[in-house]
Design a protein around this motif. Structure first.
Motif, PDB file in Angstrom:
ATOM      1  N   ALA A  34       0.824  -1.216   0.000  1.00 49.50           N
ATOM      2  CA  ALA A  34       0.000   0.000   0.000  1.00 49.50           C
ATOM      3  C   ALA A  34       0.854   1.260   0.000  1.00 49.50           C
ATOM      4  CB  ALA A  34      -0.952  -0.007   1.193  1.00 49.50           C
ATOM      5  N   TYR A 118      -6.316  -6.511   7.220  1.00 48.49           N
ATOM      6  CA  TYR A 118      -4.904  -6.148   7.155  1.00 48.49           C
ATOM      7  C   TYR A 118      -4.039  -7.198   7.850  1.00 48.49           C
ATOM      8  CZ  TYR A 118      -0.888  -2.986   8.047  1.00 48.49           C
ATOM      9  OH  TYR A 118       0.357  -2.390   8.130  1.00 48.49           O
ATOM     10  N   ASN A 169      -9.653  -2.517   5.406  1.00 52.52           N
ATOM     11  CA  ASN A 169      -8.626  -2.952   4.457  1.00 52.52           C
ATOM     12  C   ASN A 169      -8.588  -4.472   4.495  1.00 52.52           C
ATOM     13  OD1 ASN A 169      -6.196  -3.568   3.151  1.00 52.52           O
ATOM     14  ND2 ASN A 169      -4.901  -2.544   4.648  1.00 52.52           N
ATOM     15  N   HIS A 200      -6.658   4.749   6.894  1.00 56.16           N
ATOM     16  CA  HIS A 200      -7.125   4.995   5.527  1.00 56.16           C
ATOM     17  C   HIS A 200      -8.310   5.961   5.475  1.00 56.16           C
ATOM     18  CE1 HIS A 200      -4.644   2.187   3.184  1.00 56.16           C
ATOM     19  NE2 HIS A 200      -4.714   1.383   4.215  1.00 56.16           N
ATOM     20  N   LYS A 232      -0.839   6.987   5.058  1.00 50.40           N
ATOM     21  CA  LYS A 232      -1.475   6.406   3.873  1.00 50.40           C
ATOM     22  C   LYS A 232      -2.115   7.481   2.998  1.00 50.40           C
ATOM     23  CE  LYS A 232      -0.381   2.188   4.788  1.00 50.40           C
ATOM     24  NZ  LYS A 232       0.693   1.532   4.010  1.00 50.40           N
ATOM     25  N   THR A 317     -10.048   4.125   0.059  1.00 45.22           N
ATOM     26  CA  THR A 317      -8.721   3.572  -0.222  1.00 45.22           C
ATOM     27  C   THR A 317      -8.467   3.413  -1.724  1.00 45.22           C
ATOM     28  OG1 THR A 317      -9.060   1.146  -0.273  1.00 45.22           O
ATOM     29  CG2 THR A 317      -8.952   2.204   1.894  1.00 45.22           C
ATOM     30  N   LEU A 319      -7.271   0.389  -2.772  1.00 43.40           N
ATOM     31  CA  LEU A 319      -7.050  -1.050  -2.744  1.00 43.40           C
ATOM     32  C   LEU A 319      -8.284  -1.784  -3.229  1.00 43.40           C
ATOM     33  CD1 LEU A 319      -5.408  -1.066   0.792  1.00 43.40           C
ATOM     34  CD2 LEU A 319      -4.220  -1.122  -1.406  1.00 43.40           C
ATOM     35  N   ASN A 362      -3.340  -2.936  -5.680  1.00 47.75           N
ATOM     36  CA  ASN A 362      -3.151  -1.509  -5.424  1.00 47.75           C
ATOM     37  C   ASN A 362      -3.289  -0.794  -6.760  1.00 47.75           C
ATOM     38  OD1 ASN A 362      -2.068   1.055  -5.169  1.00 47.75           O
ATOM     39  ND2 ASN A 362      -0.255   0.420  -4.034  1.00 47.75           N
TER      40      ASN A 362
END
Length: 382
Positions: A34, A118, A169, A200, A232, A317, A319, A362
């Motif tokens: 990330a 995560y 996440n 995030h 982040k 995010t 992601l 990502n």
């Protein structure tokens, strides 16, 4: 299969030394860790340079100007009133979490996590010497949800902390206020500490709503500590500075029992970079717009070239959580993607049992890199 390298990725590989660009050999598109590919904001760069010019490179022992900077940002962005006198610092988000577990949870008491989540959450609970209870997220037609019934079962069975990832996440979901209120009420009823990782949160997409857990915890009398950072949102994970914000006096007293080293090992450059970041919402908003465009591009590319890979679009995010189960690649499709398409994704099983058959991508990169990554996968798995 011969795979040509990507121009923008080649340029970054030649100028950057972080693990994103050194872990895999040339020719592999790194879309895993990330870190964004975007340049850091000018305000952050100038803040760091100014500290170097003045030789201000010593130790710190408190949040200092960062407390006010974060308080102002939280009020503007989310309507969260943070008392600067209650803000504490830690070396990074992981340190803030593990120390909160050590000082806030009795020995032997289980900690709840909600997979897929995560991966360091699993390691941090182990580092704190505590047992872990995984209560997987529920995937509904309307979106991902906390399994509050099973979370309460874990509390009744003796769990005394929950690690909340908000936004979540790898799913890219800010938990809605109603769910957070319900979780806070359960935590208050069973005297459970909620440790909310909200790193995030600044990357919540335009039009989506982020609710800080502390705002609902305070309403119902739950104990919580929010651990966050500009790392982040403004792309500076290596600067090593995080914030801890308690929602109640009891948790504040817990934070003040932490060893002094938790603060003094924090980077003074990181502290001033965070101060600059929280004052630069113009850069943040422009970056979120770039991320949202790439999210739309990724959804379009997958639908057109690789529709068998399912993608539920995030609202926070950069992601993406990719479901490869219909391809029959087994537990860890990231291995096949790396081997056959030369694209590095995050392994789904690392996010817990609920991550089997999935991988995290990502997409905070140049659009041409994203296009090439999907093209490689589509060609490899046709």
């Amino acid at each position: 299969m011969s795979i040509a390298s990507s121009g923008p990725a080649d340029l970054l590989r030649s100028s950057r030394s972080s693990l994103k660009w050194t872990r895999y050999p040339e020719g592999v598109l790194p879309l895993f860790v990330a870190e964004m590919d975007y340049p850091v904001s000018e305000r952050i760069r100038e803040a760091i340079i100014e500290r170097v010019r003045t030789s201000d490179l010593g130790y710190i022992d408190s949040a200092g100007p960062l407390a006010d900077a974060f308080s102002r940002f939280a009020q503007r962005r989310w309507g969260w009133t943070v008392d600067p006198a209650w803000v504490r610092v830690a070396t990074d988000v992981s340190v803030g979490i593990v120390e909160s577990l050590r000082f806030g949870v009795a020995s032997g008491s289980p900690v709840v996590v909600c997979s897929p989540v995560y991966p360091p959450f699993f390691e941090l609970v182990e580092e704190a010497g505590l047992p872990l209870v995984d209560v997987p997220m529920l995937e509904r037609v309307e979106g991902w949800q906390l399994d509050l019934a099973r979370i309460e079962e874990a509390f009744i069975a003796g769990a005394r902390a929950v690690l909340l990832c908000n936004p979540h996440n790898p799913l890219g979901v800010p938990h809605d206020r109603e769910a957070l209120v319900d979780l806070a009420m359960l935590a208050a009823r069973h005297d459970v500490l909620v440790i909310a990782d909200e790193v995030h949160a600044p990357l919540t997409h335009h039009g989506a709503v982020f609710t800080p857990f502390a705002t609902v915890a305070a309403e119902v009398g739950a104990r919580s500590v929010t651990v966050t950072s500009a790392s982040k949102g403004w792309n500076m994970a290596g600067m090593k500075c995080a914030l801890m914000v308690p929602s109640d006096a009891r948790t504040l007293a817990m934070l003040d029992r932490f060893p002094q080293e938790v603060a003094s090992r924090t980077s003074i450059l990181g502290l001033h970079a965070n101060v600059a970041a929280y004052g630069d919402e113009e850069w943040l908003d422009a970056t979120i717009s770039r991320i949202m465009r790439n999210d739309a591009l990724l959804a379009h590319l997958l639908h057109r070239k690789l529709p068998v890979v399912h993608y539920r679009r995030p609202t926070a995010t950069y992601l993406g959580w990719l479901d490869f189960r219909d391809l029959g690649f087994g537990m860890d499709p990231a291995e096949r993607v790396l081997q056959d398409a030369r694209v590095a994704l995050n392994s789904g099983p690392a996010f817990g049992a609920a991550g089997r058959g999935h991988a995290r991508i990502n997409f905070a990169c140049d659009p041409t890199v994203l296009e090439e990554a999907v093209e490689r996968m589509a060609s490899a798995f046709a």
